[in-house]
Structures are given as structure tokens and as C-alpha cells.
Enzyme design. Structure first.
Site, PDB file in Angstrom:
ATOM      1  N   ASN A  96       0.804  -1.221   0.000  1.00  0.00           N
ATOM      2  CA  ASN A  96       0.000   0.000   0.000  1.00  0.00           C
ATOM      3  C   ASN A  96       0.837   1.271   0.000  1.00  0.00           C
ATOM      4  O   ASN A  96       0.405   2.300  -0.526  1.00  0.00           O
ATOM      5  CB  ASN A  96      -0.996  -0.016   1.161  1.00  0.00           C
ATOM      6  CG  ASN A  96      -2.148  -0.973   0.875  1.00  0.00           C
ATOM      7  OD1 ASN A  96      -2.256  -1.496  -0.235  1.00  0.00           O
ATOM      8  ND2 ASN A  96      -2.993  -1.209   1.852  1.00  0.00           N
ATOM      9  N   ARG A 152     -18.327   2.594  15.384  1.00  0.00           N
ATOM     10  CA  ARG A 152     -18.508   1.184  15.771  1.00  0.00           C
ATOM     11  C   ARG A 152     -18.870   1.081  17.247  1.00  0.00           C
ATOM     12  O   ARG A 152     -19.788   0.363  17.640  1.00  0.00           O
ATOM     13  CB  ARG A 152     -17.210   0.419  15.465  1.00  0.00           C
ATOM     14  CG  ARG A 152     -17.049   0.171  13.975  1.00  0.00           C
ATOM     15  CD  ARG A 152     -15.701  -0.392  13.621  1.00  0.00           C
ATOM     16  NE  ARG A 152     -15.736  -0.935  12.249  1.00  0.00           N
ATOM     17  CZ  ARG A 152     -14.660  -1.151  11.517  1.00  0.00           C
ATOM     18  NH1 ARG A 152     -13.447  -0.889  11.993  1.00  0.00           N
ATOM     19  NH2 ARG A 152     -14.779  -1.648  10.300  1.00  0.00           N
ATOM     20  N   HIS A 176      -5.168   3.546  14.327  1.00  0.00           N
ATOM     21  CA  HIS A 176      -6.268   2.731  13.795  1.00  0.00           C
ATOM     22  C   HIS A 176      -5.784   1.286  13.702  1.00  0.00           C
ATOM     23  O   HIS A 176      -5.533   0.746  12.638  1.00  0.00           O
ATOM     24  CB  HIS A 176      -6.671   3.278  12.422  1.00  0.00           C
ATOM     25  CG  HIS A 176      -7.869   2.625  11.826  1.00  0.00           C
ATOM     26  ND1 HIS A 176      -9.074   2.499  12.487  1.00  0.00           N
ATOM     27  CD2 HIS A 176      -8.059   2.054  10.614  1.00  0.00           C
ATOM     28  CE1 HIS A 176      -9.929   1.884  11.704  1.00  0.00           C
ATOM     29  NE2 HIS A 176      -9.347   1.598  10.557  1.00  0.00           N
TER      30      HIS A 176
HETATM   31  N1  APR Z   1      -4.348   3.600  -8.297  1.00  0.00           N
HETATM   32  C1  APR Z   1      -5.691   3.593  -8.246  1.00  0.00           C
HETATM   33  N2  APR Z   1      -6.404   2.558  -7.755  1.00  0.00           N
HETATM   34  C2  APR Z   1      -5.731   1.494  -7.326  1.00  0.00           C
HETATM   35  C3  APR Z   1      -4.321   1.425  -7.344  1.00  0.00           C
HETATM   36  C4  APR Z   1      -3.623   2.549  -7.864  1.00  0.00           C
HETATM   37  N3  APR Z   1      -2.301   2.590  -7.931  1.00  0.00           N
HETATM   38  N4  APR Z   1      -3.945   0.226  -6.840  1.00  0.00           N
HETATM   39  C5  APR Z   1      -5.078  -0.433  -6.505  1.00  0.00           C
HETATM   40  N5  APR Z   1      -6.151   0.322  -6.793  1.00  0.00           N
HETATM   41  C6  APR Z   1      -7.569   0.004  -6.637  1.00  0.00           C
HETATM   42  C7  APR Z   1      -7.908  -1.428  -7.011  1.00  0.00           C
HETATM   43  O1  APR Z   1      -7.955  -1.586  -8.418  1.00  0.00           O
HETATM   44  C8  APR Z   1      -9.262  -1.599  -6.338  1.00  0.00           C
HETATM   45  O2  APR Z   1     -10.340  -1.245  -7.200  1.00  0.00           O
HETATM   46  O3  APR Z   1      -7.971   0.090  -5.279  1.00  0.00           O
HETATM   47  C9  APR Z   1      -9.208  -0.620  -5.156  1.00  0.00           C
HETATM   48  C10 APR Z   1      -9.256  -1.294  -3.806  1.00  0.00           C
HETATM   49  O4  APR Z   1     -10.492  -1.882  -3.666  1.00  0.00           O
HETATM   50  P1  APR Z   1     -10.753  -3.226  -2.827  1.00  0.00           P
HETATM   51  O5  APR Z   1      -9.785  -4.265  -3.218  1.00  0.00           O
HETATM   52  O6  APR Z   1     -12.212  -3.510  -2.910  1.00  0.00           O
HETATM   53  O7  APR Z   1     -10.355  -2.783  -1.325  1.00  0.00           O
HETATM   54  P2  APR Z   1     -11.275  -1.979  -0.290  1.00  0.00           P
HETATM   55  O8  APR Z   1     -12.055  -2.922   0.525  1.00  0.00           O
HETATM   56  O9  APR Z   1     -11.972  -0.879  -1.000  1.00  0.00           O
HETATM   57  O10 APR Z   1     -10.140  -1.359   0.669  1.00  0.00           O
HETATM   58  C11 APR Z   1      -9.264  -0.365   0.207  1.00  0.00           C
HETATM   59  O11 APR Z   1      -9.198   0.767   2.316  1.00  0.00           O
HETATM   60  O12 APR Z   1     -10.076   0.238   4.380  1.00  0.00           O
HETATM   61  C12 APR Z   1      -8.925   0.225   3.587  1.00  0.00           C
HETATM   62  O13 APR Z   1      -7.661  -1.664   4.399  1.00  0.00           O
HETATM   63  C13 APR Z   1      -8.423  -1.179   3.324  1.00  0.00           C
HETATM   64  O14 APR Z   1      -6.307  -0.585   2.391  1.00  0.00           O
HETATM   65  C14 APR Z   1      -7.629  -0.993   2.076  1.00  0.00           C
HETATM   66  C15 APR Z   1      -8.385   0.118   1.338  1.00  0.00           C
END
Ligand code: APR
Length: 309
Positions: A96, A152, A176
Site C-alpha cells: 500500500n 462502531r 487505527h
Molecule cells: N491507483 C488507483 N487505484 C488502485 C491502485 C492505484 N495505484 N492500486 C489499486 N487500486 C484500486 C484497485 O484496483 C481496487 O479497485 O484500489 C481498489 C481497492 O479496492 P478493494 O480491493 O475492494 O479494497 P477496499 O475494501 O476498498 O479497501 C481499500 O481501504 O479500508 C482500507 O484496508 C483497506 O487498504 C484498504 C483500502
């Protein structure tokens, strides 16, 4: 008055639902950007088609091009991988961090005056990284943590007492992560201290459940982490900024000595308005609470020090 522009980075579970809450509240026009082609466009179009039913006039568009995010007032960063069972938020750090770096650099190129709300985990580290990579003033960068953790806790208290969620107020400070610090002394139902309304063992159980609430949902979902409450909390913070509401919402804010913390973002009660984080409120902590908070700060600090950003 021209409409505000809000960009949501990441069209996944948290991002798409954030866009939905923002549009329903008509806080401005919403741009969703993701790295995967078609997903943000598809979800943007789907939300656009929901607008006539729900009666909102926010325009929602999806894109893969940062040019389309230009001149955003607020940018909510949800891009990144979520947790799976058995993982802590800090297990996400390396992947991340790289994502947040690219995202933030592209965002500030086109929106140098935006406020950044970071949602990507591990939150307190990612918000620090976002601030460093952005070059923005620290009051313009914040992390969505206490808004969610406090909600929560409010939900659990309301369920336990059978009272309206609207009348329950809580403060959760610190990182967090499982070391977060729910402050029971500052938790009330319409001003009535919570300790007068339920026995200590019940209250302790609620505080424990609050600390592990994210993990509880990961354990149930198995394929990812929570998204409805995180997205609602993100939209709540955005609303406070867009409408200059001066809401007091615990979130990861840059501390300059408050609570003994310097040059770091950590969860503290913050006043959010048009100036971003306009003030940090310092509440008095008892010895045990301060020790728990310091422990949480140290856990975050160690992660940041290890990264050397
Ligand atoms: N640029 C733009 N979008 C990106 C990139 C990037 N470089 N890398 C990944 N993504 C997008 C993915 O393509 C995906 O659509 O980020 C999105 C993440 O979505 P999910 O996998 O559904 O994850 P989500 O549950 O939304 O969580 C995202 O929020 O709460 C935090 O811990 C959680 O770090 C996580 C983040």
C-alpha cells in the site's frame, strides 16, 4: 456557487460506497479513479443511473486519467489492498505504501489545493506517507480512523442499551489498529456518562469489541475488509470540510506536541472545516488511558521509523 469537486481514488468496496454516500448527500460532483480500466467508469455509470431513483443531482464519473481529477476540493484515497483473515493492518504496509506514493504524486499534480482524506491501511502510516509525498500543509491531510472506530463503538452501545444511535457519543483515539484507545469516560448517551448506564463488564466488553471490530468483519467476510462503515465515515469527514461545519471528529491528524506527540499523525479529536484540520482538542487523560495511548503511538512510530520515508 459552483459545485464542489470530490475525487475518490480506488473504485473498490470502500471507494465505490464512498462515492455513493457523497452523491446521496449531494456534496459535489464525484470523480472515481482506479488503475483498472472500466471499473471506475462502470461503477460511475451505475451510480449515475441510480440518481433519478434517489433524486440526487451530483454528477458521478469514472476515469483512469488523473487529468480528470483536476482541481478537486477534496480527495479521498481508498486505493490499496484490504486485509484477509489472519492479517493485521500493518501486513499491508509495503504494497500500500507504493500505491499511496503514486496516487498522491499524481493527485497533487492536478489538485494542488485539495484536502486529502486517507483511508488506505495501515492508516496512520499511510496518512503520514501521503503527507510527505504530497508536500501539502499538514492541516490539509488527515486519516479516516476515529470517525469509524467511534461509530462502531456507538453502534455497540446503542445495541446494548436499546437507545438511538443518534444519542450515543464516543471518542476513540490513538492508532487505527488493535491498540486504539476507546475512552469510556468521554462516552455518553445524551450527556449521561456510559458508566452510569451499564455495568463495568459490559462496558469493557464493548471497548474490546471496538478495538477488534475491523478484524471481526474481516473474519466474517473472509475475502476482504469492511466497507459500508468506513465509506460512511469518509463521507462524513468530507462533508465537514465541504460544508465548513467545524465538526469535532476524531481522526488521524498531524500533531505538533498535543498529547505529547510531535511530527506524526495519530487519532485525536479534531475540528474539521474548510481549513481541513482546524484544531486539535486535547482532553485530559488518566494515567491508564495515557499509557494505552502512548503504547498505540509507539506502535505507529515503529512502523514509520522502519519505513524511513
Ligand atoms: N491507483 C488507483 N487505484 C488502485 C491502485 C492505484 N495505484 N492500486 C489499486 N487500486 C484500486 C484497485 O484496483 C481496487 O479497485 O484500489 C481498489 C481497492 O479496492 P478493494 O480491493 O475492494 O479494497 P477496499 O475494501 O476498498 O479497501 C481499500 O481501504 O479500508 C482500507 O484496508 C483497506 O487498504 C484498504 C483500502
Amino acid at each position: 456557487m459552483p459545485r464542489k469537486k470530490i475525487t475518490v481514488v480506488g473504485a473498490g468496496h470502500v471507494g465505490a460506497n464512498t462515492a455513493l454516500w457523497l452523491a446521496q448527500k449531494e456534496l459535489g460532483d464525484v470523480v472515481i479513479i482506479d488503475i483498472v480500466e472500466g471499473v471506475s467508469q462502470g461503477k460511475g455509470l451505475d451510480l449515475t443511473e441510480a440518481a433519478p431513483i434517489e433524486g440526487f443531482d451530483s454528477r458521478i464519473t469514472g476515469t483512469n486519467d488523473y487529468k480528470d481529477t483536476a482541481n478537486s476540493d477534496v480527495v479521498i484515497i481508498t486505493a490499496g489492498i484490504p486485509r484477509k483473515p489472519g492479517m493485521s493492518r500493518s501486513d499491508l504496509i509495503n504494497t500500500n505504501l507504493g500505491i499511496v506514493k503514486t496516487v498522491v504524486e499524481s493527485i497533487v499534480k492536478y489538485s494542488p489545493n485539495a484536502h486529502l482524506i486517507v483511508v488506505t491501511n495501515p492508516l496512520d502510516v499511510m496518512v503520514y506517507a501521503a503527507w510527505k509525498y504530497s508536500g501539502l500543509k499538514p492541516n490539509k491531510v488527515m486519516g479516516m480512523s476515529g470517525a469509524l472506530d467511534g461509530a462502531r463503538m456507538r453502534a455497540f452501545i446503542a445495541l446494548e442499551l436499546g437507545v438511538s444511535v443518534e444519542d450515543v457519543h464516543t471518542i476513540v483515539i490513538g492508532g487505527h489498529a488493535d491498540e486504539m484507545v476507546p475512552l469510556k469516560r468521554y462516552s455518553t448517551v445524551s450527556g449521561i456518562p456510559i458508566s452510569q448506564l451499564m455495568p463495568k463488564d459490559k462496558l469493557d466488553a464493548i471497548m474490546k469489541r471496538t478495538r477488534g471490530a475491523g478484524g471481526e468483519i474481516v473474519g466474517l467476510l473472509k475475502t476482504g475488509s469492511a466497507f459500508y462503515a468506513p465509506s460512511a465515515a469518509s463521507a462524513e469527514m468530507c462533508e465537514a470540510i465541504i460544508k465548513d461545519k467545524k465538526r469535532v471528529i476524531p481522526c488521524a491528524a498531524y500533531c505538533t506536541g498535543q498529547y505529547g506527540v510531535k511530527d506524526m499523525f495519530i487519532g485525536v479529536p479534531a475540528k474539521l472545516g474548510a481549513g481541513g484540520v482546524e484544531e486539535i482538542f486535547e482532553v485530559s487523560l488518566e494515567t491508564e488511558e495515557k499509557a494505552a495511548f502512548d503504547n498505540s503511538v509507539q506502535a505507529v512510530k515503529k512502523l514509520i521509523d522502519d519505513l524511513k520515508i
